[in-house]
Design an enzyme around this catalytic site. Sequence first.
Site, short mmCIF file in Angstrom:
data_model
loop_
_atom_site.label_atom_id
_atom_site.label_comp_id
_atom_site.label_asym_id
_atom_site.label_seq_id
_atom_site.Cartn_x
_atom_site.Cartn_y
_atom_site.Cartn_z
N HIS A 55 -7.22 -6.03 -1.49
CA HIS A 55 -6.11 -5.11 -1.22
C HIS A 55 -5.13 -5.61 -0.16
CE1 HIS A 55 -4.07 -1.27 -1.12
NE2 HIS A 55 -4.23 -1.21 0.19
N ASP B 161 0.85 -1.19 0.00
CA ASP B 161 0.00 0.00 0.00
C ASP B 161 0.89 1.25 0.00
OD1 ASP B 161 -2.84 1.14 0.46
OD2 ASP B 161 -1.78 1.92 2.20
#
Length: 336
Positions: free
Chosen positions: A313, A114
């Site tokens: 994610h 991320d």
Amino acid sequence: MTQPAPAARPSATVPGAVHRLVDVPGGRIHLLEQGTGPLVLMIHGFPETSYSWRHQLSAVAAAGFRAVAVDVRGYGRSSAPSSADAYRMTALVGDNVGVVHALGEETATVIGHDVGSAIAADSALLRPDMFTAVALLSVPYAPWNAAVRPTDGFARVGGSEEFYVSYFQQAGRAEAEIGPDVRGWLAGFYTSLSGDTMPPPGTDSPFFVPAGGSMRERFTGGALPSWLTEAELDLCSAEFERTGLTGALNRYRNLDRDWEDLAAWDRARLTCPALFVGGALDSSTTWMADAIADYPTTLPGLVSSHILDGCGHWIQQERPAEVNAILTKWLRTVHP
């Protein structure tokens, strides 16, 4: 010349790992450490801590490496400066340099997820002498572009609504939403971006904030994703209830400063040995498909690239066995 390693104590939450606090020029960094061998530095994303690498520490250590997962500045037990501009990218890269020195090492492989992916990439870009290989999880590498100020670009993405980055950039606004129910907000955020619990296609995206609204009104409700237990959520939320989210959100509030600081690296290629792993259902993968397609030019040292079907994610937590196998194979390639 290497220095003696700082004192450590066993971790109660990550079996086999130890906690350590190390001094760096910008303050102190908390980390989890396991194993011996070449140093592998793991950088978490938003809103996470070093705990997000709990499944990787033992696997990387067992593969013959010194696995170290840090709490990024502003998170967990690391220093959290009060000034927003203390969270610019050059400061975070400096923290990584300081950690390597504090651990008595001269070089490291760096892995990021991320926003940690961007920190890892820029660490390798700014200090290729120290960070000799880089693995990027979920967020692809995209070179700095001097032609587009980040804040302007993200404002255009939102259109009639507000893109989440623009929302996070406003001091105090996201804090006011998250603060009254940190655990509930984190649960909604994790669930909405996870492959097995994210909103179905065609529904309103949690990444866009309606006028006068909040992010959480578009979060998915219901059960937690399969990779996250109630006890793990308790542990994660307790850290943010203690520290607040301002330090974490300040990363987004420095994108224009980064753009100015790193102007000399306009469209720079990242040439060290690299790895990319993304989730097929992750918006970062789909929105940045062009960045992935450009890897032959922008990431010429790419060893391999992997897109995991059905994955969202939180890739190293959603698919720990697959990610561990990919990471350890790549690490053995770059450290034969």
